[in-house]
Design an enzyme around this catalytic site. Structure first.
Site, PDB file in Angstrom:
ATOM      1  N   GLY A 178       0.802  -0.864  -0.042  1.00  0.00           N
ATOM      2  CA  GLY A 178      -0.243  -0.023  -0.138  1.00  0.00           C
ATOM      3  C   GLY A 178       0.927   1.525   0.160  1.00  0.00           C
ATOM      4  N   GLN A 210       2.718   9.712   2.256  1.00  0.00           N
ATOM      5  CA  GLN A 210       3.799   8.777   1.828  1.00  0.00           C
ATOM      6  C   GLN A 210       4.661   9.610   0.535  1.00  0.00           C
ATOM      7  OE1 GLN A 210       2.587   4.820   2.736  1.00  0.00           O
ATOM      8  NE2 GLN A 210       4.526   4.537   3.357  1.00  0.00           N
ATOM      9  N   CYS A 220       7.067  -0.328   6.831  1.00  0.00           N
ATOM     10  CA  CYS A 220       6.171   0.803   6.097  1.00  0.00           C
ATOM     11  C   CYS A 220       7.572   1.224   4.893  1.00  0.00           C
ATOM     12  CB  CYS A 220       6.428   1.794   6.555  1.00  0.00           C
ATOM     13  SG  CYS A 220       5.510   2.709   6.682  1.00  0.00           S
ATOM     14  N   LEU A 221       7.078   1.622   3.522  1.00  0.00           N
ATOM     15  CA  LEU A 221       7.996   1.935   2.767  1.00  0.00           C
ATOM     16  C   LEU A 221       8.702   3.788   3.631  1.00  0.00           C
ATOM     17  CD1 LEU A 221       6.145   1.533  -0.727  1.00  0.00           C
ATOM     18  CD2 LEU A 221       7.581   0.172   0.522  1.00  0.00           C
ATOM     19  N   HIS A 233      -3.640   0.403   7.886  1.00  0.00           N
ATOM     20  CA  HIS A 233      -2.355   0.596   7.996  1.00  0.00           C
ATOM     21  C   HIS A 233      -2.461   2.274   6.923  1.00  0.00           C
ATOM     22  CE1 HIS A 233       2.281   0.574   7.272  1.00  0.00           C
ATOM     23  NE2 HIS A 233       2.384   1.342   7.148  1.00  0.00           N
ATOM     24  N   HIS A 290      -1.501   7.011   8.170  1.00  0.00           N
ATOM     25  CA  HIS A 290      -1.074   7.346   7.127  1.00  0.00           C
ATOM     26  C   HIS A 290      -1.635   8.768   6.838  1.00  0.00           C
ATOM     27  CE1 HIS A 290       2.832   5.609   6.543  1.00  0.00           C
ATOM     28  NE2 HIS A 290       2.342   4.656   5.934  1.00  0.00           N
TER      29      HIS A 290
END
Length: 175
Positions: free
Chosen positions: A47, A52, A91-92, A133, A137
């Site tokens: 995702g 992000q 998480c990226l 998640h 964000h």
């Protein structure tokens, strides 16, 4: 389409609530969703939320059923029931780390797609975890903020090595 730069933990865009998307059908939103999907694929993510990629808007892309990449704009989620489960998340925006995070086992979600059509449904398991998640964000929450036990937070390699050692020790003792 283009690969977008992913904001990392510490960047202010990740800890502020995102703004609602005024027009989900706008060409710039369609382009953003396409670029986010390409960026998520390139980074091998499950995702990716707009904050992000430095865009403070309430939308995310995620891998839905059959591997399709879906977009959810202006999402709202709510738990279905009281049951929670703990699961490992990465998480990226927090590369190389993961942690055990409690989440609602089952959720109900709603929002709109890039055509402006209503989207709603229920999710359990990994899809429910990913939706929660990514929605976090949009609210300026990173997964470590949800962790009650930071002893279950660490670097991927070290957690993997510790799990292997624990498994070997259990085999040796016959447990």
């Amino acid at each position: 389409m283009a690969l977008l730069k992913i904001a990392r933990m510490g960047h202010p865009v990740l800890i502020r609530p995102a703004d609602p998307v005024a027009d989900p059908t706008a060409p710039e939103i369609r382009r953003l969703v396409a670029d986010m999907a390409e960026t998520m694929e390139d980074a091998s993510g499950l995702g990716l939320a707009a904050p992000q990629v430095h865009v403070p808007l309430r939308l995310f892309v995620w891998r839905g059923g059959a591997g399709n990449i879906l977009a959810l704009i202006n999402p709202e989620i709510e738990p279905v029931g009281e049951e929670t489960e703990e699961g490992w998340e990465g998480c990226l925006s927090i590369p190389g780390l993961r942690g055990a995070v409690p989440r609602a086992s089952r959720i109900r979600f709603r929002g709109v797609d890039i055509e402006g059509r209503p989207v709603e449904g229920e999710a359990a398991g990994l899809p429910a975890r990913v939706i929660q998640h990514e929605t976090d964000h949009l609210d300026g929450i990173l997964y470590p903020m949800r962790m009650p036990d930071l002893s279950r937070f660490g670097f991927n390699e070290d957690l993997h090595r510790a799990a292997q050692q624990a498994s070997r020790a259990a085999e040796e003792t016959g447990s």
